[in-house]
Write a protein that holds these residues in place. Structure first.
Motif, mmCIF file in Angstrom:
data_model
loop_
_atom_site.group_PDB
_atom_site.id
_atom_site.type_symbol
_atom_site.label_atom_id
_atom_site.label_comp_id
_atom_site.label_asym_id
_atom_site.label_seq_id
_atom_site.Cartn_x
_atom_site.Cartn_y
_atom_site.Cartn_z
ATOM 1 N N ARG A 69 60.109 -17.019 -13.657
ATOM 2 C CA ARG A 69 59.956 -17.906 -12.618
ATOM 3 C C ARG A 69 59.343 -17.495 -11.384
ATOM 4 N N THR B 51 63.653 -25.440 -16.282
ATOM 5 C CA THR B 51 62.415 -25.815 -15.369
ATOM 6 C C THR B 51 61.855 -24.364 -15.132
ATOM 7 N N ASP C 61 59.360 -21.049 -15.942
ATOM 8 C CA ASP C 61 57.910 -20.777 -16.632
ATOM 9 C C ASP C 61 57.896 -20.466 -17.933
ATOM 10 N N SER D 154 69.676 -25.745 -16.100
ATOM 11 C CA SER D 154 68.761 -26.403 -15.382
ATOM 12 C C SER D 154 67.561 -25.365 -14.983
ATOM 13 N N ASP D 155 68.315 -24.073 -14.808
ATOM 14 C CA ASP D 155 67.088 -23.027 -14.693
ATOM 15 C C ASP D 155 66.241 -22.565 -15.683
#
Length: 286
Positions: free
Chosen positions: A197, A242, A244, A238-239
């Motif tokens: 991320r 979303t 990369d 949710s992490d």
């Protein structure tokens, strides 16, 4: 291939045990109660990958179970013998097993097995995996409030993890991501979760009641040398959705990139961090 480290009639020195001959007594508590602990590591080019990390974690698991086990030196001699006998021709999955021993009483049993790395692990490395999300049924702070549940230990009581993997496979998935009852991301049945991320790598902390990953620890050392930040942070589903990129890290499969979570296909773009390459360097495959 089998190496007996302790528990047999010939003393504590490690020796090769014929793989086709019996090893455990019928009432060994590893078999009848799953009362013991284990570690699994990769053999690459005839050499064990990060054995010190695995022996340190095995010692923590043994202490949590009230087991003594062989010394680190005795385990190390057994690992060296097993890796040498296996040879450099192919990668091997080397498993250390420590049991409480026979129910009738007697010494603890310690042995090592080596088997070929399975095709599913090779395929997961190359192609990635689809995972399903399952609830573990307890809160993230359960390990601290109920240490007798041994959540931070790698025990032989693996039936629920294998049941979760069979459940996933029946629905067409390769693996599982566990969530706590509050919805926090925990781990896989046999893996550590890692996300990329914004140029950094993030993994859930051990405080949420998960096993401390040896592959994650080795990767973090390589990442530090190469200037990639690695943080431990509580994560939600949710992490992952979303991020990369998402990986499941383990000692044999190494880095399996998650391509799909339930019915959500993840972005397959290069995340800017070569996690698979760093893991290879961390375990001596590069």
């Amino acid at each position: 291939m089998v190496v007996l480290v302790a528990g047999g009639p010939d003393g504590p020195h490690p020796r090769v045990h014929p793989a086709g001959e019996p090893l455990l007594l019928a009432d060994d508590l590893a078999a009848v109660r799953g009362d013991g602990c284990f570690e699994t590591l990769l053999v690459v080019g005839g050499r064990p990958a990060k054995p010190e990390r695995h022996l340190a974690r095995l010692a923590r698991s043994a202490a949590a179970l009230g087991l003594t086990g062989p010394t680190a030196g005795e385990w190390g001699a057994g690992i060296a013998l097993a890796a040498r006998e296996w040879g450099p021709g192919s990668e091997g999955m080397l498993r250390l097993v420590l049991s409480r021993g026979p129910e009738r009483g007697g010494p603890e049993t310690a042995y090592i097995t080596v088997a070929p790395v399975g095709p599913h692990a090779v395929r997961a490395r190359a192609e990635g995996i689809a995972v399903t999300v399952l609830g573990r049924g307890f809160p993230a702070d359960f390990a601290a409030s109920a240490p007798w549940m041994l959540l931070g230990a790698k025990t032989l009581s693996y039936a629920s993890n294998m049941a979760a993997l069979r459940h996933a496979a029946a629905d067409g998935y390769d693996d599982v991501v566990y969530l706590s009852s509050e919805g926090e991301v925990l781990e896989g049945p046999r893996s550590t979760i890692l996300i990329a991320r914004s140029g950094e790598l993030v993994s859930p902390p051990a405080e949420v009641g998960i096993l401390e990953g040896t592959t994650l620890g080795a990767l973090a050392e390589v990442a530090e040398r190469e200037g990639v930040p690695v943080r431990r942070e509580r994560l939600l589903l949710s992490d992952l959705l979303t991020a990369d990129a998402v990986w499941l890290l383990s000692s044999v499969t190494l880095a399996a990139r998650v391509r799909r979570i339930d019915d959500v296909t993840l972005d397959g773009a290069y995340p800017g961090i070569d996690v698979a390459g760093m893991v290879d360097r961390a375990v001596g495959r590069a």
